[in-house]
Design an enzyme around this catalytic site. Structure first.
Site, mmCIF file in Angstrom:
data_model
loop_
_atom_site.group_PDB
_atom_site.id
_atom_site.type_symbol
_atom_site.label_atom_id
_atom_site.label_comp_id
_atom_site.label_asym_id
_atom_site.label_seq_id
_atom_site.Cartn_x
_atom_site.Cartn_y
_atom_site.Cartn_z
ATOM 1 N N ARG A 228 0.823 -1.221 0.000
ATOM 2 C CA ARG A 228 0.000 0.000 0.000
ATOM 3 C C ARG A 228 0.860 1.275 0.000
ATOM 4 O O ARG A 228 0.506 2.259 0.654
ATOM 5 C CB ARG A 228 -0.945 0.024 1.196
ATOM 6 C CG ARG A 228 -2.007 -1.053 1.173
ATOM 7 C CD ARG A 228 -3.056 -0.777 0.120
ATOM 8 N NE ARG A 228 -4.122 -1.755 0.175
ATOM 9 C CZ ARG A 228 -5.307 -1.550 0.747
ATOM 10 N NH1 ARG A 228 -5.580 -0.401 1.295
ATOM 11 N NH2 ARG A 228 -6.205 -2.487 0.732
ATOM 12 N N ARG B 257 -3.844 6.663 0.334
ATOM 13 C CA ARG B 257 -4.403 7.874 0.948
ATOM 14 C C ARG B 257 -3.476 8.655 1.862
ATOM 15 O O ARG B 257 -3.733 9.810 2.156
ATOM 16 C CB ARG B 257 -5.698 7.523 1.688
ATOM 17 C CG ARG B 257 -6.852 7.329 0.732
ATOM 18 C CD ARG B 257 -8.010 6.700 1.421
ATOM 19 N NE ARG B 257 -7.605 5.398 1.964
ATOM 20 C CZ ARG B 257 -8.400 4.597 2.643
ATOM 21 N NH1 ARG B 257 -9.634 4.963 2.893
ATOM 22 N NH2 ARG B 257 -7.964 3.438 3.088
ATOM 23 N N ARG C 218 -7.322 11.551 -6.402
ATOM 24 C CA ARG C 218 -8.572 10.903 -5.980
ATOM 25 C C ARG C 218 -9.711 11.893 -5.756
ATOM 26 O O ARG C 218 -10.876 11.505 -5.771
ATOM 27 C CB ARG C 218 -8.320 10.139 -4.670
ATOM 28 C CG ARG C 218 -8.204 8.654 -4.793
ATOM 29 C CD ARG C 218 -9.512 7.964 -5.080
ATOM 30 N NE ARG C 218 -10.158 7.482 -3.858
ATOM 31 C CZ ARG C 218 -11.401 7.753 -3.537
ATOM 32 N NH1 ARG C 218 -12.125 8.536 -4.308
ATOM 33 N NH2 ARG C 218 -11.922 7.258 -2.442
ATOM 34 N N ASP D 4 -6.697 -3.113 -7.538
ATOM 35 C CA ASP D 4 -7.227 -3.707 -6.303
ATOM 36 C C ASP D 4 -7.422 -5.195 -6.518
ATOM 37 O O ASP D 4 -7.672 -5.648 -7.635
ATOM 38 C CB ASP D 4 -8.555 -3.063 -5.901
ATOM 39 C CG ASP D 4 -8.859 -3.399 -4.446
ATOM 40 O OD1 ASP D 4 -8.311 -2.712 -3.560
ATOM 41 O OD2 ASP D 4 -9.591 -4.370 -4.197
ATOM 42 N N TYR E 201 -14.216 -12.645 0.174
ATOM 43 C CA TYR E 201 -14.984 -11.449 -0.245
ATOM 44 C C TYR E 201 -16.239 -11.855 -1.010
ATOM 45 O O TYR E 201 -17.302 -11.256 -0.848
ATOM 46 C CB TYR E 201 -14.109 -10.519 -1.091
ATOM 47 C CG TYR E 201 -13.183 -9.687 -0.234
ATOM 48 C CD1 TYR E 201 -13.651 -8.597 0.484
ATOM 49 C CD2 TYR E 201 -11.833 -10.011 -0.107
ATOM 50 C CE1 TYR E 201 -12.820 -7.846 1.304
ATOM 51 C CE2 TYR E 201 -10.987 -9.266 0.711
ATOM 52 C CZ TYR E 201 -11.496 -8.191 1.406
ATOM 53 O OH TYR E 201 -10.682 -7.455 2.225
#
Ligand code: CP3
Length: 343
Positions: free
Chosen positions: A23, A27, A36, A72, A149
């Site tokens: 990662r 963010r 973004r 992702d 998921y």
């Protein structure tokens, strides 16, 4: 190209310990937030020009030794026919979770090049941009993590629906994970063909399983995927979050590099894996909230421990958290480069 990361993956001699961070794009970087602010996350993943731009941000800002494709793990799940949304509060949401044989039957094994062209386009742009810089890592979710998921419909606490399927309808679970394994093999092979120079399988949730269930329901599929991918001739990295109780099995996966989370001391992990495997990891992502001198101390300790393995690629034990101060991440990379010379 600075190929020290690839050399370390192969267990070759290196002048210093290479470092990249799971990662590393995301963010915590104001430059990522700027991109973004005009585009939602999934649209960003599907825009090769912008996905390439955010992939390059940490390479330029942090000076890491590898880039990882911005995408992702759930992108191929969408291509298998599920509806995917990212909500700011809940993270990924997959409507109509998979709970029956009929639902598994409806899942498509995608023609990845046809259905996910933006992934391979991003990789091609990146290889040009990175020509004189660092290697590019491609990635996929591992079969079990993607299955959770699909079955849970999102993130979960106890993975009860997944385990219920394993324990009450084992053939359905095996049918699902088999379809996922085939998809993952073709997806990562196509990433390698497009230019990915190493690939990582993220098994974020496999550590939620009892070792006997990991062995029976998960490991055979991981092993199959890795043995197929190794034919493509690039290093394969297998990361299992919360791996401590599973290392005896993980050791037999055939991966060139094993990613270790922070809950086990690196020395203990290396003892369990033996001297024939390259390790990657394993600083607690929260250690980036320590004062800089303390971060340096942890880096020195980990570099020293890493020397017992066939090779060591420095990384966190899981992804960079969104609240992390950028200056501390820069200090971490600098410390690895300073203290990791001439192992
Ligand atoms: O590592 C990188 O810099 C490359 C990009 C990358 C992302 N996700 C971008 C992302 C990678 C390798 C992933 C993998 C991924 N995605 C995993 C496996 C690794 C892990 O963290 O265990 C998992 C489980 C996912 C699923 C996922 N994606 C979740 C649970 C979430 C929401 C929670 C969160 O951390 O934000 C995402 C969203 C996501 N994936 C973001 C990014 C940059 C944040 C999206 C945003 O900008 O709002």
């Amino acid at each position: 190209m600075r190929d020290i990361f690839l050399r370390a993956c192969r267990g070759e001699d290196v002048d210093y310990t290479p470092v990249w961070l799971m990662r590393q794009a995301g963010r915590y970087l104001p430059e990522y937030q700027a991109v973004r602010s005009n585009i939602d996350f999934l649209t960003l993943c599907k825009n090769p020009k912008l996905a390439a731009e955010v992939t390059l941000q940490p390479v330029n800002i942090l000076g890491v030794d590898a880039a990882i494709l911005f995408s992702d793990i759930l992108i191929p799940v969408e291509a298998m026919g599920m509806r995917l949304e990212f909500s700011d509060k809940e993270g990924p949401v997959l409507s109509e979770p998979i709970r029956s044989k009929a639902a598994v039957e409806r899942l498509i094994i995608p023609d990845v090049e046809e259905d996910l062209p933006f992934v391979f386009e991003t990789i091609k742009i990146l290889r040009k941009e990175l020509e004189h810089k660092v290697p590019l890592i491609g990635f996929s979710g591992a079969p079990f993590t993607l299955a959770t998921y699909m079955i849970e419909g999102g993130t979960s606490k106890n993975f009860l629906n997944t385990k219920k399927m394993m324990f009450q309808s084992a053939p359905v679970f095996h049918y699902l994970i088999e379809k996922l394994t085939d998809t993952i093999i073709s997806y990562l092979s196509a990433q390698i063909k497009a230019g990915a120079q190493a690939v990582q399988l993220f098994d974020t949730w496999a550590g939620m399983l009892a070792p006997m269930d990991y062995k029976k329901f998960v490991f055979p599929y991981v092993k199959k995927a890795i043995s197929e991918l190794k034919k493509e001739g690039v290093p394969v990295i297998y990361f299992v979050n919360d791996c401590a109780g599973l290392l005896g099995e993980i050791k037999k996966s055939g991966a060139d590099v094993i990613g270790i989370d922070w809950r086990i001391d690196m020395s203990d992990a290396i003892k369990k894996l033996g001297k024939k495997i390259v390790v990657q990891g394993n600083l607690d992502p929260c250690a980036l909230f320590l004062p800089k001198e303390k971060i340096e101390d942890r880096v020195k300790d980990m570099l020293w421990k890493g020397e017992a393995a066939k090779g060591h690629i420095f990384n966190l034990g899981h992804g960079v958290l969104p609240q992390t101060p950028v200056e501390n991440v820069i200090a971490l990379v600098e410390a690895v480069h300073t203290y990791g010379r001439n192992r």
